[in-house]
Design an enzyme around this catalytic site. Structure first.
Site, PDB file in Angstrom:
ATOM      1  N   LEU A 176       1.115  -0.919   0.090  1.00  0.00           N
ATOM      2  CA  LEU A 176       0.699   0.015  -0.192  1.00  0.00           C
ATOM      3  C   LEU A 176       0.868   1.161   0.104  1.00  0.00           C
ATOM      4  CD1 LEU A 176      -3.137   0.581  -0.261  1.00  0.00           C
ATOM      5  CD2 LEU A 176      -3.188   0.087   2.912  1.00  0.00           C
ATOM      6  N   LYS A 205      12.609   1.691  19.267  1.00  0.00           N
ATOM      7  CA  LYS A 205      14.074   0.704  19.246  1.00  0.00           C
ATOM      8  C   LYS A 205      14.537  -0.901  18.892  1.00  0.00           C
ATOM      9  CE  LYS A 205      16.660  -0.020  22.727  1.00  0.00           C
ATOM     10  NZ  LYS A 205      17.295   1.397  22.516  1.00  0.00           N
ATOM     11  N   CYS A 260     -17.448 -16.097 -12.183  1.00  0.00           N
ATOM     12  CA  CYS A 260     -16.696 -17.225 -12.373  1.00  0.00           C
ATOM     13  C   CYS A 260     -17.238 -18.547 -12.058  1.00  0.00           C
ATOM     14  CB  CYS A 260     -14.803 -17.323 -11.787  1.00  0.00           C
ATOM     15  SG  CYS A 260     -13.745 -17.804 -13.166  1.00  0.00           S
ATOM     16  N   HIS A 293     -13.046 -12.190 -13.932  1.00  0.00           N
ATOM     17  CA  HIS A 293     -12.483 -11.577 -13.058  1.00  0.00           C
ATOM     18  C   HIS A 293     -12.694  -9.987 -13.396  1.00  0.00           C
ATOM     19  CE1 HIS A 293     -12.226 -14.708 -10.048  1.00  0.00           C
ATOM     20  NE2 HIS A 293     -11.426 -15.918 -11.348  1.00  0.00           N
ATOM     21  N   GLU A 338     -13.523  -7.900 -10.830  1.00  0.00           N
ATOM     22  CA  GLU A 338     -12.758  -6.620  -9.506  1.00  0.00           C
ATOM     23  C   GLU A 338     -11.278  -6.745 -10.229  1.00  0.00           C
ATOM     24  OE1 GLU A 338     -13.460  -9.880  -9.755  1.00  0.00           O
ATOM     25  OE2 GLU A 338     -12.938 -11.048  -8.861  1.00  0.00           O
TER      26      GLU A 338
HETATM   27  N1  GLN Z   1     -13.662 -23.457 -10.430  1.00  0.00           N
HETATM   28  C1  GLN Z   1     -13.581 -22.888 -11.571  1.00  0.00           C
HETATM   29  C2  GLN Z   1     -12.962 -22.830 -13.253  1.00  0.00           C
HETATM   30  O1  GLN Z   1     -11.841 -23.459 -12.708  1.00  0.00           O
HETATM   31  C3  GLN Z   1     -13.805 -21.476 -11.610  1.00  0.00           C
HETATM   32  C4  GLN Z   1     -12.704 -20.739 -11.057  1.00  0.00           C
HETATM   33  C5  GLN Z   1     -12.688 -19.811 -10.532  1.00  0.00           C
HETATM   34  O2  GLN Z   1     -13.763 -18.881  -9.889  1.00  0.00           O
HETATM   35  N2  GLN Z   1     -11.698 -18.915 -10.686  1.00  0.00           N
HETATM   36  O3  GLN Z   1     -13.582 -23.050 -14.070  1.00  0.00           O
END
Ligand code: GLN
Length: 543
Positions: free
Chosen positions: A21, A190, A381, A515, A517
């Site tokens: 950070l 210290k 995912c 993903h 995020e």
């Molecule tokens: N386990 C699932 C896969 O391998 C999803 C993986 C994940 O959520 N990153 O496709």
């Protein structure tokens, strides 16, 4: 030859001081002064990359556009600077050794005895200097704590680099802790003195100290630290605890951190524009409302295991001026208890990424509850795959629908793809390959169907998002999926890989194979998180 200046960031006294950070926030400040930055992390552990580590051990695995599985600190770097990290920004002892050993096997050392110094240290130095062009600064964080055995080759490598680059192009920044001892009523210096001694014993004199504290450091303590640690007092700075991590750049600037760093390098320090950070902090600290999101996950014992997800949800709140309360639930409880008692009253349900069968029936129940009760649902995912299984089972006429991740089955609506196109390149993965190297990783393009919800959310025809998974939705079941009300709103450009699924009969039900995020920033919240929290906000006004 690059002219980049290097700032080497080490940590002492204890781990978890927030070096990542600190580096990220300093990077963003240097950017605010108009400089181009890059941030790197050198990790002393033996895994070749963090891909095979449990997220509850070392936190989330952060995936880059170019498909590297890296340390979660690279997520901080991206969120603070917006600079997309690359494979060349994270290395581990494991990777350095495996490269050196492979080279030795090829006979490339021409009969030399291969040793830590110079061969391992040379490989580390090469990594630090590689893949830089016109960056003004490269901030290089050394993982672990000074004094760890495994960190020694890295310290030796940066010591040598300090000599080779000279003071004009290198700086050693050391992060320490000043603990407050209640009974003495004092901040103690210290441990910092000892940690600097430890660094000196490997030949590194820190140029600047950043001291984590929970209160301001009295002037005389700063002087004492400077004296004992051989550092000018103006370069002993406090990194005081803050209410939100996004205040850190502002806080550092108020301390004069950026000014001192620039002065060290004989660069002029003008007043930087930090309006972007002020606005982010204002929105985080003064929300106009709140929403509650339930997250049905598996690695709930360590919050860092979903680091980017936590941040992206907060960013969604920033975009909508609401506080986002997170209700973490270990999905296994849904297998024993009534889902409603946990999920009733929440404004959104999110099932994040995950691996393995444990807890999946609980996540499927969460998806079902969201679908039936018209609560905004965001499947990421694994969360998308399980929502597809749920729909196929309960609406698509395939009661035994499952994923081949949980063993062989006649109805694997989620299956293993063995080959796909990346650009015009054919990529393959083997069923029996190493777990470390069989995933679809990194940025892949996705075409959005005109007229779908996600097309409106992204306001684009094609997007690129980051992946990390083995299995895919099996489109040979397309008819059953359609019967179940699922719309494939996003597909790979060749139409083979389903990337986004949404429901027509629901206010906000979206599953994504990637993903999102990982790409969200506080000053540029990801469109899907922005929209999800907006839907949750709408939902909160209904109840
Ligand atoms: N386990 C699932 C896969 O391998 C999803 C993986 C994940 O959520 N990153 O496709």
């Amino acid at each position: 030859m690059t002219t980049t200046r290097f700032i080497f960031v080490t940590g002492g006294v204890v781990s978890s001081l927030g070096k990542g950070l600190a580096a990220a926030a300093l990077g963003s400040l240097l950017q605010a002064h108009g400089y181009k930055v890059r941030l790197r992390k050198l990790d002393p552990y033996l895994n070749v990359d963090p891909g095979t580590m449990s997220p509850t051990q070392h936190g989330e695995v952060f995936v880059t556009d170019d498909g590297a599985e890296t340390d979660l600190d690279l997520g901080h770097y991206e969120r603070f600077t917006g600079v997309h990290a690359r494979q060349s920004d994270n290395v581990t002892t494991g990777r350095i050794y495996s490269n050196v050993i492979a080279k030795e096997r090829r006979g490339a050392y021409l009969g030399a005895t291969v040793q830590v110094i110079p061969h391992i240290t040379d490989a580390i130095k090469e990594f630090v200097l590689a893949d830089l062009t016109d960056e003004d600064f490269c901030l290089c964080e050394i993982g672990g704590t000074v004094g760890d055995i495994e960190g020694l080759p890295f310290l030796e490598a940066i010591r040598q680099l300090g000599n080779e680059l000279g003071k004009e192009r290198s700086m050693f920044l050391h992060l320490t802790l000043l603990p407050y001892i209640k009974t003495a009523g004092e901040l103690k210096t210290k441990p910092t003195q000892h940690s600097v001694k430890e660094l000196l014993s490997v030949g590194i004199q820190p140029d600047m100290l950043l001291c984590r504290t929970d209160r301001p450091i009295p002037e005389n303590e700063c002087r004492k630290i400077g004296l004992f640690c051989n550092i000018p007092q103006n370069r002993v700075l406090a990194a005081q605890d803050v209410d939100t991590i996004y205040r850190v750049p502002i806080n550092y600037h108020e301390q004069g951190f950026d000014r001192e760093v620039l002065r060290y390098f004989h660069l002029e320090a003008k007043e930087p524009n930090l309006a972007k950070w002020e606005e982010v902090v204002r929105r985080v600290m003064e929300p106009e409302g709140e929403v509650t999101i339930a997250i049905a996950g598996k690695y709930t014992s360590l919050l860092d295991s979903y680091k980017s997800l936590n941040e992206a949800l907060l960013h969604g709140g920033i975009a909508n001026k609401v506080r986002v309360n997170l209700k973490w639930i270990d999905s296994e409880v849904f297998e024993r208890e009534d889902v409603a008692q946990y999920l009733e009253g929440v404004n959104g349900i999110l099932v994040p990424g995950g691996f393995g069968e444990r807890g999946t029936e609980g996540k499927i129940k969460a998806a079902q509850f969201a679908r039936e009760n018209k609560i905004p649902y965001f499947g990421i995912c694994f969360g998308m795959q399980l929502a597809v299984i749920e729909a196929a089972r309960h609406l698509g006429g395939i009661p035994d629908a499952t994923s081949s991740e949980f063993g062989s089955s006649d109805h694997a609506v989620i299956g293993l793809m063995t080959e796909w196109l990346k650009g015009d390149q054919l990529e393959r993965r083997g069923k029996n390959g190493d777990l470390g190297g069989t995933m679809r990783l990194g940025g892949y393009p996705c075409k959005l169907q005109v007229g779908t919800k996600v097309h409106g959310i992204y306001d684009a025809d094609e997007i690129t998002e980051r992946h990390r998974h083995r299995y895919e939705v099996n489109l040979t079941y397309r008819d059953a999926f359609e019967k179940a009300g699922l719309v494939f709103a996003g597909l790979s450009p060749d139409g083979v890989l389903p990337e986004i699924v949404e429901r027509v009969d629901h206010p906000w039900f979206i599953g994504v194979q990637f993903h999102p995020e990982l790409k969200s920033k506080p000053f540029d919240p990801h469109p899907l998180f922005r929209s999800f929290i907006e839907a949750a906000k709408k939902q909160s006004l209904l109840v």
